[in-house]
Design a protein around this motif. Structure first.
Motif, mmCIF file in Angstrom:
data_model
loop_
_atom_site.group_PDB
_atom_site.id
_atom_site.type_symbol
_atom_site.label_atom_id
_atom_site.label_comp_id
_atom_site.label_asym_id
_atom_site.label_seq_id
_atom_site.Cartn_x
_atom_site.Cartn_y
_atom_site.Cartn_z
ATOM 1 N N LEU A 65 18.965 37.437 36.742
ATOM 2 C CA LEU A 65 20.041 38.298 36.250
ATOM 3 C C LEU A 65 20.929 38.764 37.402
ATOM 4 C CD1 LEU A 65 21.457 40.005 34.081
ATOM 5 C CD2 LEU A 65 19.690 41.749 34.437
ATOM 6 N N CYS A 66 20.321 39.187 38.498
ATOM 7 C CA CYS A 66 21.107 39.643 39.655
ATOM 8 C C CYS A 66 21.985 38.526 40.209
ATOM 9 C CB CYS A 66 20.169 40.171 40.748
ATOM 10 S SG CYS A 66 19.389 41.733 40.337
ATOM 11 N N ARG A 67 21.413 37.335 40.355
ATOM 12 C CA ARG A 67 22.199 36.206 40.872
ATOM 13 C C ARG A 67 23.370 35.874 39.955
ATOM 14 N NH1 ARG A 67 17.132 34.342 42.040
ATOM 15 N NH2 ARG A 67 17.108 32.925 40.267
ATOM 16 N N LEU A 68 23.144 35.899 38.643
ATOM 17 C CA LEU A 68 24.215 35.588 37.699
ATOM 18 C C LEU A 68 25.323 36.643 37.740
ATOM 19 C CD1 LEU A 68 22.090 34.290 34.707
ATOM 20 C CD2 LEU A 68 23.574 32.933 36.199
ATOM 21 N N LEU A 69 24.940 37.912 37.852
ATOM 22 C CA LEU A 69 25.944 38.972 37.945
ATOM 23 C C LEU A 69 26.729 38.860 39.254
ATOM 24 C CD1 LEU A 69 23.944 41.977 36.489
ATOM 25 C CD2 LEU A 69 26.003 40.947 35.507
ATOM 26 N N GLU A 70 26.033 38.534 40.337
ATOM 27 C CA GLU A 70 26.712 38.365 41.624
ATOM 28 C C GLU A 70 27.675 37.176 41.582
ATOM 29 O OE1 GLU A 70 23.191 38.247 44.022
ATOM 30 O OE2 GLU A 70 23.018 40.440 44.025
ATOM 31 N N LYS A 106 50.921 42.056 36.906
ATOM 32 C CA LYS A 106 50.110 42.595 35.805
ATOM 33 C C LYS A 106 48.752 41.907 35.765
ATOM 34 C CE LYS A 106 53.919 44.057 32.862
ATOM 35 N NZ LYS A 106 54.634 43.828 31.606
ATOM 36 N N LYS A 107 48.744 40.594 35.960
ATOM 37 C CA LYS A 107 47.484 39.856 35.997
ATOM 38 C C LYS A 107 46.624 40.301 37.182
ATOM 39 C CE LYS A 107 48.946 35.595 33.723
ATOM 40 N NZ LYS A 107 49.205 34.155 33.887
ATOM 41 N N LEU A 108 47.289 40.578 38.308
ATOM 42 C CA LEU A 108 46.554 41.029 39.489
ATOM 43 C C LEU A 108 45.888 42.378 39.233
ATOM 44 C CD1 LEU A 108 45.684 40.711 42.424
ATOM 45 C CD2 LEU A 108 47.865 41.751 43.104
ATOM 46 N N ALA A 109 46.585 43.272 38.596
ATOM 47 C CA ALA A 109 46.003 44.590 38.284
ATOM 48 C C ALA A 109 44.762 44.426 37.410
ATOM 49 C CB ALA A 109 47.037 45.475 37.598
ATOM 50 N N LYS A 110 44.860 43.541 36.423
ATOM 51 C CA LYS A 110 43.714 43.287 35.544
ATOM 52 C C LYS A 110 42.571 42.625 36.324
ATOM 53 C CE LYS A 110 42.437 41.117 31.194
ATOM 54 N NZ LYS A 110 42.842 40.255 30.091
ATOM 55 N N ALA A 111 42.909 41.698 37.201
ATOM 56 C CA ALA A 111 41.896 40.998 37.997
ATOM 57 C C ALA A 111 41.176 41.964 38.945
ATOM 58 C CB ALA A 111 42.539 39.860 38.785
ATOM 59 N N LEU A 112 41.920 42.898 39.517
ATOM 60 C CA LEU A 112 41.304 43.911 40.386
ATOM 61 C C LEU A 112 40.294 44.754 39.616
ATOM 62 C CD1 LEU A 112 44.417 45.042 42.443
ATOM 63 C CD2 LEU A 112 42.288 44.130 43.399
ATOM 64 N N LYS A 113 40.649 45.116 38.397
ATOM 65 C CA LYS A 113 39.764 45.901 37.539
ATOM 66 C C LYS A 113 38.488 45.110 37.211
ATOM 67 C CE LYS A 113 41.682 49.140 34.347
ATOM 68 N NZ LYS A 113 42.382 49.375 33.102
ATOM 69 N N GLU A 114 38.668 43.836 36.872
ATOM 70 C CA GLU A 114 37.523 42.978 36.548
ATOM 71 C C GLU A 114 36.609 42.805 37.760
ATOM 72 O OE1 GLU A 114 36.362 41.004 33.643
ATOM 73 O OE2 GLU A 114 37.395 42.774 32.902
ATOM 74 N N GLU A 115 37.207 42.584 38.906
ATOM 75 C CA GLU A 115 36.414 42.411 40.132
ATOM 76 C C GLU A 115 35.577 43.657 40.408
ATOM 77 O OE1 GLU A 115 36.987 41.484 44.900
ATOM 78 O OE2 GLU A 115 38.751 41.870 43.654
ATOM 79 N N LYS A 116 36.203 44.812 40.316
ATOM 80 C CA LYS A 116 35.498 46.070 40.555
ATOM 81 C C LYS A 116 34.351 46.245 39.550
ATOM 82 C CE LYS A 116 36.204 51.021 41.007
ATOM 83 N NZ LYS A 116 37.100 52.146 40.890
ATOM 84 N N LYS A 117 34.616 45.928 38.285
ATOM 85 C CA LYS A 117 33.602 46.060 37.234
ATOM 86 C C LYS A 117 32.393 45.181 37.523
ATOM 87 C CE LYS A 117 33.633 43.632 33.459
ATOM 88 N NZ LYS A 117 33.973 42.973 32.211
ATOM 89 N N TRP A 118 32.628 43.906 37.851
ATOM 90 C CA TRP A 118 31.517 42.979 38.066
ATOM 91 C C TRP A 118 30.731 43.312 39.330
ATOM 92 C CZ3 TRP A 118 29.459 40.591 34.284
ATOM 93 C CH2 TRP A 118 30.223 40.144 33.219
ATOM 94 N N PHE A 119 31.428 43.703 40.410
ATOM 95 C CA PHE A 119 30.703 44.065 41.633
ATOM 96 C C PHE A 119 29.887 45.334 41.426
ATOM 97 C CE2 PHE A 119 33.215 40.983 44.028
ATOM 98 C CZ PHE A 119 32.249 40.497 44.893
ATOM 99 N N SER A 120 30.417 46.290 40.701
ATOM 100 C CA SER A 120 29.694 47.518 40.412
ATOM 101 C C SER A 120 28.453 47.227 39.562
ATOM 102 C CB SER A 120 30.617 48.506 39.696
ATOM 103 O OG SER A 120 29.923 49.665 39.348
ATOM 104 N N LEU A 121 28.627 46.418 38.532
ATOM 105 C CA LEU A 121 27.522 46.058 37.656
ATOM 106 C C LEU A 121 26.439 45.299 38.429
ATOM 107 C CD1 LEU A 121 26.692 46.263 34.669
ATOM 108 C CD2 LEU A 121 27.888 44.110 34.283
ATOM 109 N N ALA A 122 26.849 44.335 39.228
ATOM 110 C CA ALA A 122 25.894 43.540 40.016
ATOM 111 C C ALA A 122 25.117 44.436 40.987
ATOM 112 C CB ALA A 122 26.626 42.439 40.779
ATOM 113 N N THR A 123 25.800 45.358 41.629
ATOM 114 C CA THR A 123 25.148 46.265 42.575
ATOM 115 C C THR A 123 24.156 47.182 41.871
ATOM 116 O OG1 THR A 123 27.086 46.217 44.025
ATOM 117 C CG2 THR A 123 25.566 48.070 44.303
ATOM 118 N N ASP A 124 24.565 47.762 40.753
ATOM 119 C CA ASP A 124 23.683 48.677 40.017
ATOM 120 C C ASP A 124 22.427 47.968 39.516
ATOM 121 O OD1 ASP A 124 25.514 50.675 40.483
ATOM 122 O OD2 ASP A 124 26.303 50.714 38.432
#
Length: 176
Positions: free
Chosen positions: A38-43, A76-94
């Motif tokens: 699970l951790c590897r997949l989230l990362e 606009k796509k970049l703003a959305k991509a930044l949000k997605e990146e932050k979400k996935w890195f936060s989830l993977a770390t937690d």
């Protein structure tokens, strides 16, 4: 005295039918493997989101767009991509922290007594539940596996507690 088995239905049925007088301990390797996978997949998801963001930034640089082009589809796509990146890195770390804690503090031989480990396991399960997302169901799968197996996974801690209590009583020393 006891037997060790994974969470398979067949082995559990055999245990009940043949060895019901023995304690069934959970095989921690399988749950560790599920957690690490699970951790590897989230990362990997987080890394993919980072790559997507970097590609958008490169396109923006190539097209000589800056912050004054806020209404550009790329920004606009970049703003959305930044949000997605932050979400996935936060989830993977937690999730990585919870799996690490599970491995080193809850399911390791040396550690707290059975009841404290159960309380810690319940905490990890609740935290995983908070992290579940509708778009990524693997966290729920892992959480449910932990929840369903927690008694068997922590059966070894009961045995350790009983043996330590016996030794303490035999030598007339306090447990703590």
């Amino acid at each position: 005295e006891y037997m060790i088995a994974d969470a398979g239905k067949g082995i559990k049925a055999a245990h009940e039918a043949i060895w019901s007088d023995k304690i069934l301990q959970g095989d921690v390797w399988h749950i560790f493997d599920e957690g690490e996978t699970l951790c590897r997949l989230l990362e990997k998801k987080a890394q993919g989101a980072k790559t997507k963001r970097e590609e958008l930034e490169a396109k923006i640089m190539k097209n000589n767009l800056d912050s004054t082009h806020i209404k550009s589809p790329l920004t606009k796509k970049l703003a959305k991509a930044l949000k997605e990146e932050k979400k996935w890195f936060s989830l993977a770390t937690d999730v990585r922290i919870l799996v690490h804690w599970l491995r080193l503090d809850i399911l390791s031989l040396a550690g707290a007594n059975w009841q404290e480990r159960m309380d810690l396991m319940d905490f990890v399960i609740k935290e995983l539940e908070k992290l579940e997302t509708k778009t990524y169901k693997r966290i729920k799968t892992f959480r449910v596996a932990l929840s369903n197996q927690k008694e068997n996974l922590l059966a070894f801690a009961k045995i350790i507690d009983e043996k330590l209590a016996y030794i303490a009583q035999k030598y007339e020393i306090p447990l703590s």
